[in-house]
Scaffold this active site. Structure first.
Site, PDB file in Angstrom:
ATOM      1  N   LYS A 209    -129.695  22.582  71.704  1.00  0.00           N
ATOM      2  CA  LYS A 209    -129.789  23.705  70.774  1.00  0.00           C
ATOM      3  C   LYS A 209    -131.232  24.148  70.679  1.00  0.00           C
ATOM      4  O   LYS A 209    -132.122  23.347  70.387  1.00  0.00           O
ATOM      5  CB  LYS A 209    -129.295  23.349  69.370  1.00  0.00           C
ATOM      6  CG  LYS A 209    -129.157  24.610  68.488  1.00  0.00           C
ATOM      7  CD  LYS A 209    -129.167  24.319  67.003  1.00  0.00           C
ATOM      8  CE  LYS A 209    -130.563  24.264  66.419  1.00  0.00           C
ATOM      9  NZ  LYS A 209    -131.225  25.600  66.346  1.00  0.00           N
ATOM     10  N   GLU A 285    -138.839  13.022  66.454  1.00  0.00           N
ATOM     11  CA  GLU A 285    -140.280  13.305  66.414  1.00  0.00           C
ATOM     12  C   GLU A 285    -140.463  14.309  65.297  1.00  0.00           C
ATOM     13  O   GLU A 285    -140.105  15.472  65.432  1.00  0.00           O
ATOM     14  CB  GLU A 285    -140.756  13.835  67.773  1.00  0.00           C
ATOM     15  CG  GLU A 285    -142.268  13.772  67.951  1.00  0.00           C
ATOM     16  CD  GLU A 285    -142.952  15.050  67.527  1.00  0.00           C
ATOM     17  OE1 GLU A 285    -143.467  15.075  66.374  1.00  0.00           O
ATOM     18  OE2 GLU A 285    -142.971  15.995  68.316  1.00  0.00           O
ATOM     19  N   CYS A 319    -147.201  19.421  64.871  1.00  0.00           N
ATOM     20  CA  CYS A 319    -146.783  18.275  64.067  1.00  0.00           C
ATOM     21  C   CYS A 319    -147.902  17.254  63.927  1.00  0.00           C
ATOM     22  O   CYS A 319    -147.978  16.539  62.928  1.00  0.00           O
ATOM     23  CB  CYS A 319    -145.550  17.632  64.685  1.00  0.00           C
ATOM     24  SG  CYS A 319    -145.746  17.209  66.430  1.00  0.00           S
ATOM     25  N   GLU A 416    -147.109  18.601  54.542  1.00  0.00           N
ATOM     26  CA  GLU A 416    -147.390  19.273  55.812  1.00  0.00           C
ATOM     27  C   GLU A 416    -147.328  20.785  55.610  1.00  0.00           C
ATOM     28  O   GLU A 416    -146.279  21.339  55.288  1.00  0.00           O
ATOM     29  CB  GLU A 416    -146.376  18.837  56.869  1.00  0.00           C
ATOM     30  CG  GLU A 416    -146.679  19.361  58.254  1.00  0.00           C
ATOM     31  CD  GLU A 416    -145.707  18.838  59.299  1.00  0.00           C
ATOM     32  OE1 GLU A 416    -146.147  18.548  60.421  1.00  0.00           O
ATOM     33  OE2 GLU A 416    -144.499  18.719  58.991  1.00  0.00           O
TER      34      GLU A 416
END
Length: 517
Positions: A209, A285, A319, A416
């Site tokens: 996806k 991850e 990230c 974040e």
């Protein structure tokens, strides 16, 4: 991100993007034609079962590029069925020599290299990252990743084991089976390669996806997968949304493994779905709040430029971004002054312009979220030193932003942000900074800048992170594993370690008439 970017060091900013540095980069077509916007199953293109579509948007303008087929559970079911058929015993894929799988991956890399200029332009159009970066960094790493795993195809194997008695024992490394892969929008092409490379090298089949924000390049690569000669059903690609298509993959009873790159919040949902369905294996991850520690003996010029790069590269949408910059107190003022000057000089603008260092954020949702974090930082008492606002009258551009006097308990120091917002924190001693750096729910990456080898070794061992960079940042190679501690995920991608998640180890023990050494 990435080794190709870091290799340029301080030149990556204005100097990399100078005319001299970009002579080898072909001029882009700023309006590349879109050839692929449907669902790819069994090496064929399909509309969604529901006939629904969704728009993909140019983040530089906010305008719709095209409509894309919106995959849902029914489309995932079709893709999984095709993948399962391709994985049946006796199928062309299962009977294919491992060396031939490697040749197919190399052929795919060759086709991507052939269409590199087009793919870089399409990535920039759909994602917003500077075209020079798409071409020199992202595509370069895609090619290296696929070719690296092509080399592993016939080299990752079992061993014979000298067990007691008249027996012959050996292990086989067998493919897991149908692998669901859910990739993010910040590095669409690269994350596709990170997922496909090890899965296909080890003989698995894939249902992928792609992110709804950036589906176009991954879908074009599907065409190249067919052209390269992969059998039908080996790779299936479904554009769609996380709560529908993504959830269908994570909870599917006939998917054997799911790999996800994205937020920690969604990673939790996927792990629960995997466990509550068929206990499929999971690699994640996820997010990060990576500490970047600048010791007082660091090379100041290099540390300032690398800290800038660590945070602002890819519009801050990494990230592993160095999003907590810890600076030792005796150099803090100078470091802050120079970091602010560097941020103010950062060129924000049209991502197809070779002088541009920073393009737009990927979409309006991220744009508003980042501006919200900036407001929160100001309200909680962090000192806004530059930026903090909108950088253009259309599109999703944000000014390079630097906060000083940031405290550990502030929201911008804990969560974040995923945008061009630098947070600088002051520390006194090495023992203090270790405790503060590790006081996070995340553990994806970290860095230290120092000329003292003892300090570098101490910190690299003490920091709770899957990757620690010393006197550099965002240095990646297909050969080195990447993954996180704590809530930054589980499992590793890249390198030989990246193959483990895509194989089952089978032990075979055979009774023999008589064993001889």
């Amino acid at each position: 991100m990435l080794r190709a970017a870091a290799r340029f060091g301080p030149r990556l900013g204005r100097r990399l993007l100078s005319a001299a540095a970009t002579q080898a980069v072909p001029a882009p077509n700023q309006q590349p034609e879109v050839f692929c916007n449907q669902i790819f199953i069994n090496n064929e293109w399909h509309d969604a079962v529901s006939r629904k579509t969704f728009p993909t948007v140019n983040p530089s303008t906010g305008e719709v590029i095209c409509q894309v087929a919106e995959g849902d559970k029914e489309d995932v079911d079709k893709a999984v069925k095709a993948a399962r058929a391709a994985f049946q015993l006796g199928s062309p894929w299962r009977r294919m020599d491992a060396s031939h799988r490697g040749r197919l991956l190399n052929r795919l890399a060759d086709l991507i290299e052939r269409d590199r200029t087009y793919l870089a332009a399409l990535e920039t159009l759909d994602n917003g990252k500077p075209y020079v970066i798409s071409y020199l960094v992202d595509l370069d790493m895609v090619l290296k990743c696929l070719r690296y795993y092509a080399g592993w195809a016939d080299k990752y194997h079992g061993k014979t084991i000298p067990i007691d008695g008249d027996f012959f024992s050996y292990t086989r490394h067998e493919p897991v089976g149908v692998c669901g892969q859910i990739i993010p929008w910040n590095f669409p092409l690269l994350m596709q390669a990170w997922k496909l490379g090890p899965a296909l090298a080890t003989g698995n089949v894939v249902v992928m996806k792609v992110a709804e924000q950036t589906p176009l390049t991954a879908l074009y690569v599907a065409n190249l997968i067919k052209e390269a000669g992969f059998p039908p059903g080996v790779v299936n690609i479904v554009p769609g949304f996380g709560p529908t298509a993504g959830a269908a993959i994570a909870s599917h009873e006939d998917v054997d493994k799911v790999a996800f790159t994205g937020s920690t919040e969604i990673g939790r949902v996927i792990q629960v779905a995997a466990g509550s369905s068929n206990l499929k294996r999971v690699t994640l991850e996820l997010g990060g709040k990576s500490p970047n520690i600048i010791m007082s003996d660091a090379d100041m010029d290099w540390a300032v430029e690398q800290a800038h790069f660590a945070l602002f590269f890819n519009q801050g949408q990494c990230c592993c971004a160095g999003s907590r910059t810890f600076v030792q107190e005796d150099i803090y003022d100078e470091f802050v002054e120079r970091s602010v000057a560097r941020a103010k000089s950062r060129v924000v603008g049209n991502p197809f312009d070779s002088k541009t260092e920073q393009g737009p954020q990927v979409d309006e949702t991220q744009f508003k979220k980042i501006l919200g974090y900036i407001n929160t930082g100001k309200q909680e008492g962090a000192k806004l030193l530059c930026g903090g606002g909108i950088a253009a009258d259309r599109g999703y551009f944000i000014q390079p932003t630097v906060f000083g006097d940031v405290q550990d308990g502030m929201t911008i120091a804990k969560e974040e942000i995923f945008g061009p917002v630098m947070q600088i924190l002051k520390f006194k001693t090495i023992e203090e900074v270790v405790g503060r750096a590790n006081n996070s729910t995340y553990g994806l990456a970290a860095a230290v800048f120092t000329k003292d080898l003892d300090k570098a070794n101490y910190l690299s061992q003490a920091l709770q992170a899957g990757t620690v960079w010393v006197n550099c940042y965002d240095v990646f190679g297909a050969q080195s594993p990447f993954g996180g501690y704590k809530m930054s995920g589980s499992g590793r991608e890249l390198g030989e370690y990246g193959l483990q998640a895509y194989t089952e180890v089978k032990t075979v023990t055979v009774k023999v008439p008589q064993k001889n050494s």
